[in-house]
Design an enzyme around this catalytic site. Structure first.
Site, PDB file in Angstrom:
ATOM      1  N   TYR A  72       0.844  -1.205   0.000  1.00  0.00           N
ATOM      2  CA  TYR A  72       0.000   0.000   0.000  1.00  0.00           C
ATOM      3  C   TYR A  72       0.873   1.247   0.000  1.00  0.00           C
ATOM      4  O   TYR A  72       0.621   2.207  -0.730  1.00  0.00           O
ATOM      5  CB  TYR A  72      -0.888  -0.019   1.247  1.00  0.00           C
ATOM      6  CG  TYR A  72      -1.988   1.013   1.235  1.00  0.00           C
ATOM      7  CD1 TYR A  72      -3.278   0.670   0.833  1.00  0.00           C
ATOM      8  CD2 TYR A  72      -1.743   2.327   1.630  1.00  0.00           C
ATOM      9  CE1 TYR A  72      -4.291   1.614   0.820  1.00  0.00           C
ATOM     10  CE2 TYR A  72      -2.762   3.277   1.622  1.00  0.00           C
ATOM     11  CZ  TYR A  72      -4.035   2.915   1.213  1.00  0.00           C
ATOM     12  OH  TYR A  72      -5.035   3.849   1.201  1.00  0.00           O
ATOM     13  N   PHE A 124      -8.165  19.093 -25.021  1.00  0.00           N
ATOM     14  CA  PHE A 124      -8.777  17.769 -25.161  1.00  0.00           C
ATOM     15  C   PHE A 124     -10.165  17.783 -24.505  1.00  0.00           C
ATOM     16  O   PHE A 124     -10.411  18.577 -23.601  1.00  0.00           O
ATOM     17  CB  PHE A 124      -7.859  16.750 -24.479  1.00  0.00           C
ATOM     18  CG  PHE A 124      -8.274  15.336 -24.688  1.00  0.00           C
ATOM     19  CD1 PHE A 124      -8.082  14.722 -25.917  1.00  0.00           C
ATOM     20  CD2 PHE A 124      -8.851  14.599 -23.669  1.00  0.00           C
ATOM     21  CE1 PHE A 124      -8.466  13.407 -26.114  1.00  0.00           C
ATOM     22  CE2 PHE A 124      -9.236  13.285 -23.854  1.00  0.00           C
ATOM     23  CZ  PHE A 124      -9.046  12.689 -25.083  1.00  0.00           C
ATOM     24  N   ASP A 125     -11.073  16.890 -24.952  1.00  0.00           N
ATOM     25  CA  ASP A 125     -12.459  16.991 -24.450  1.00  0.00           C
ATOM     26  C   ASP A 125     -12.589  16.828 -22.928  1.00  0.00           C
ATOM     27  O   ASP A 125     -13.326  17.563 -22.290  1.00  0.00           O
ATOM     28  CB  ASP A 125     -13.437  16.082 -25.229  1.00  0.00           C
ATOM     29  CG  ASP A 125     -12.998  14.632 -25.316  1.00  0.00           C
ATOM     30  OD1 ASP A 125     -11.966  14.274 -24.735  1.00  0.00           O
ATOM     31  OD2 ASP A 125     -13.708  13.840 -25.959  1.00  0.00           O
ATOM     32  N   ASP A 215      -0.324  18.939 -21.220  1.00  0.00           N
ATOM     33  CA  ASP A 215      -1.176  17.760 -21.305  1.00  0.00           C
ATOM     34  C   ASP A 215      -0.396  16.820 -22.229  1.00  0.00           C
ATOM     35  O   ASP A 215      -0.357  17.004 -23.442  1.00  0.00           O
ATOM     36  CB  ASP A 215      -2.532  18.168 -21.890  1.00  0.00           C
ATOM     37  CG  ASP A 215      -3.497  17.005 -21.991  1.00  0.00           C
ATOM     38  OD1 ASP A 215      -3.109  15.868 -21.675  1.00  0.00           O
ATOM     39  OD2 ASP A 215      -4.655  17.236 -22.403  1.00  0.00           O
ATOM     40  N   ALA A 217      -0.128  13.436 -23.089  1.00  0.00           N
ATOM     41  CA  ALA A 217      -0.466  12.064 -23.504  1.00  0.00           C
ATOM     42  C   ALA A 217       0.441  11.530 -24.616  1.00  0.00           C
ATOM     43  O   ALA A 217       0.848  10.380 -24.597  1.00  0.00           O
ATOM     44  CB  ALA A 217      -1.923  12.005 -23.935  1.00  0.00           C
ATOM     45  N   LYS A 258      -1.656   6.310 -23.583  1.00  0.00           N
ATOM     46  CA  LYS A 258      -1.126   6.681 -24.896  1.00  0.00           C
ATOM     47  C   LYS A 258       0.380   6.389 -24.880  1.00  0.00           C
ATOM     48  O   LYS A 258       0.769   5.245 -25.017  1.00  0.00           O
ATOM     49  CB  LYS A 258      -1.384   8.156 -25.213  1.00  0.00           C
ATOM     50  CG  LYS A 258      -2.775   8.779 -25.025  1.00  0.00           C
ATOM     51  CD  LYS A 258      -3.963   7.981 -25.047  1.00  0.00           C
ATOM     52  CE  LYS A 258      -5.290   8.701 -24.995  1.00  0.00           C
ATOM     53  NZ  LYS A 258      -5.531   9.806 -24.121  1.00  0.00           N
ATOM     54  N   HIS A 450     -21.678  11.963 -27.289  1.00  0.00           N
ATOM     55  CA  HIS A 450     -21.204  11.064 -28.344  1.00  0.00           C
ATOM     56  C   HIS A 450     -21.053   9.618 -27.876  1.00  0.00           C
ATOM     57  O   HIS A 450     -21.158   8.696 -28.661  1.00  0.00           O
ATOM     58  CB  HIS A 450     -19.883  11.572 -28.929  1.00  0.00           C
ATOM     59  CG  HIS A 450     -18.809  11.799 -27.918  1.00  0.00           C
ATOM     60  ND1 HIS A 450     -18.845  12.844 -27.033  1.00  0.00           N
ATOM     61  CD2 HIS A 450     -17.677  11.112 -27.648  1.00  0.00           C
ATOM     62  CE1 HIS A 450     -17.761  12.795 -26.264  1.00  0.00           C
ATOM     63  NE2 HIS A 450     -17.043  11.747 -26.616  1.00  0.00           N
TER      64      HIS A 450
END
Ligand SMILES: *Cc1c(COP(=O)(O)O)cnc(C)c1O
Length: 464
Positions: A72, A124-125, A215, A217, A258, A450
């Protein structure tokens, strides 16, 4: 004669995939309410829905899985990952999270307040979602060339410095918690940001006292484009380029699904101890204790190896070569695509492809459905369905680009699969004049529609 290009790996384990008949696919897509997210994976032959979490791990990653430490607190896997993040990316402090959007949730819980303004290059969304959820707004400062699919600008992910400075001067600094630079920029077609632009954005933001957050990715794919397209980086290794890229950031969020080449995971990394400590409180609340966040020890181990592999020159050559291979096949058939071809996906310009379908009938979604019916290949709409309704007027937002994205999983398919995709699209292109109608919405969710939208044919004269 020069030897041809071939992959620098061989295959050790395979997974069966299934071809189907057109009749089967007609039934399945109807049962799925013409939403490709509702298909079962066995109903898909070649799955280019996303490159997120769909890649193949290497034997060294699988070996690392077996030596994961599930303690842990203070597991050796946590320290392996911490070492990889420090040596490869240059961040002293990090927090594991279960995936990229969780990293956004934790970091933005510290940084973003109501009425804040967060500039960036086509957020990004999920990033935009986490900003808007906090009643702040995202301002797109991407260069204009990004929205012209025929422009051959080498860095269409770049931030327009004038647009950025206009945001910085229009609001009090206290209202702008950060600028977010997305590497590569998915929304504009997997397009890279140049080192020069990263350097300039950092200098401008420092001048105004505003944090720069990457960001990240697809950071390694971005580094590959810098090496190929920015003269002074030609002879630098990917690891050297990556180190310099992140020297222009105060913090980063990562979707490890990614360029971590793992199936699940994410993290936040920061340079400043104070921000790390503030974010830790939210990480413990939302994700888990700081030395595992949302991840199993074995997954942190595999990610540490993935970060090393993804930043090797030969991995990236294989990766980008395959995406370009598909892109060039489509270009050779005159199919309109976002150019130059991006890092993780080929984006087909659906408005140019299906000129007769009215925009109210979801042009890119129509093309995605046609491609599935033709071949069992699943792509994804990046267009009006994704753009969703305006939160205030509830009218459809029609984005500048209406795209079918063909995202290629890492190390997963061969170029034979790419050949199938290209022929399928060519067949549709040859009969495009016959496609006059798209789809209309039967049911939709109030946000992120979507994923769950239900559609029916817009053409009433159609047999169903
Ligand atoms: C995938 C992605 C995210 C969100 O990450 P998840 O792991 O899917 O939660 C954020 N930003 C970018 C640029 C991404 O590609």
């Amino acid at each position: 004669m020069e030897l041809p290009f071939a992959e620098s790996y061989k295959i050790k384990m395979v997974e069966r995939i299934y071809r189907s008949t057109r009749k089967q696919r007609e039934d399945w897509i109807k049962q799925a309410s013409y939403n490709l997210f509702n298909l079962k994976s066995e109903q898909v032959y070649i799955d280019l829905l996303t490159d997120s979490g769909t890649g193949a791990m290497s034997q060294n990653q699988w070996a690392a899985i077996m030596t994961g430490d599930e303690s842990y607190a203070g597991s050796s896997s946590y320290y392996h990952l911490k070492d990889a993040i420090r040596t490869i990316l240059g961040f002293e402090y990090f927090l594991p999270t279960h995936q990229g959007r969780a990293a956004e949730n934790v970091l933005f819980s510290v940084l973003v307040k109501a009425d804040n303004v967060v500039p960036g290059n086509s957020h990004f969304d999920t990033t935009k979602g986490h900003i808007e959820y906090r009643k702040a707004s995202a301002v797109d400062c991407t260069i204009d060339e990004a929205f012209d699919t025929d422009s051959l600008h080498p860095f269409k992910g770049n931030i327009d410095l004038e647009k950025l400075e206009a945001v910085y001067t229009a609001h009090p600094v206290g209202q702008i918690p950060m600028v977010i630079v997305t590497l590569t920029c998915n929304t504009s077609g997997g397009q890279p940001v140049s080192m020069q632009n990263l350097r300039d954005v950092y200098a401008l933001s420092q001048k105004y006292g505003i944090k720069v957050v990457f960001d990240s990715a697809r950071f390694a794919e971005n580094a590959w484009f810098i090496q190929q397209r920015e003269d002074e980086y030609r002879n630098k290794t990917i690891k050297e380029i990556v180190a310099e890229m992140f020297s222009y950031a105060d913090a980063m969020t990562m979707s490890s699904k990614k360029d971590g080449i793992v199936n699940i995971g994410g993290f936040i990394a920061v340079k400043e101890e104070a921000l790390y400590k503030q974010a830790s409180v939210f990480n413990i609340m939302f994700e888990g204790f700081n030395t595992y966040g949302g991840m199993a020890g074995r997954d942190m181990n595999a990610l540490a190896v993935g970060l090393d592999e993804v930043t090797t020159d030969d991995y990236l050559e294989n990766r980008i070569q395959q995406v370009a291979y598909l892109g060039n096949l489509l270009i050779a058939n005159n199919i309109p695509v976002q150019k130059p071809i991006g890092g993780h996906a080929v984006f087909v310009d659906a408005k140019k492809f299906l000129g007769h379908v009215p925009k109210e009938e979801y042009v890119a979604q129509t093309l995605a459905i046609e491609l599935y019916l033709e071949s069992g290949v699943r792509g994804v709409e990046v267009g009006t369905l994704l753009a969703d309704r305006d939160p205030l007027t509830r009218e459809n937002r029609y984005p500048k680009l209406e795209m079918l994205r063909l995202a290629i999983p890492r190390r997963t398919y061969t170029n034979n699969h790419m050949d199938v995709v290209a022929v399928a699209l060519k067949n549709i292109f040859d009969r495009r004049e016959l496609i006059n109608h798209g789809y209309r919405i039967k049911k939709e969710a109030p946000i992120m529609r979507h994923f769950s939208v239900e559609l029916e044919h817009a053409d009433d004269t159609n047999q169903d």
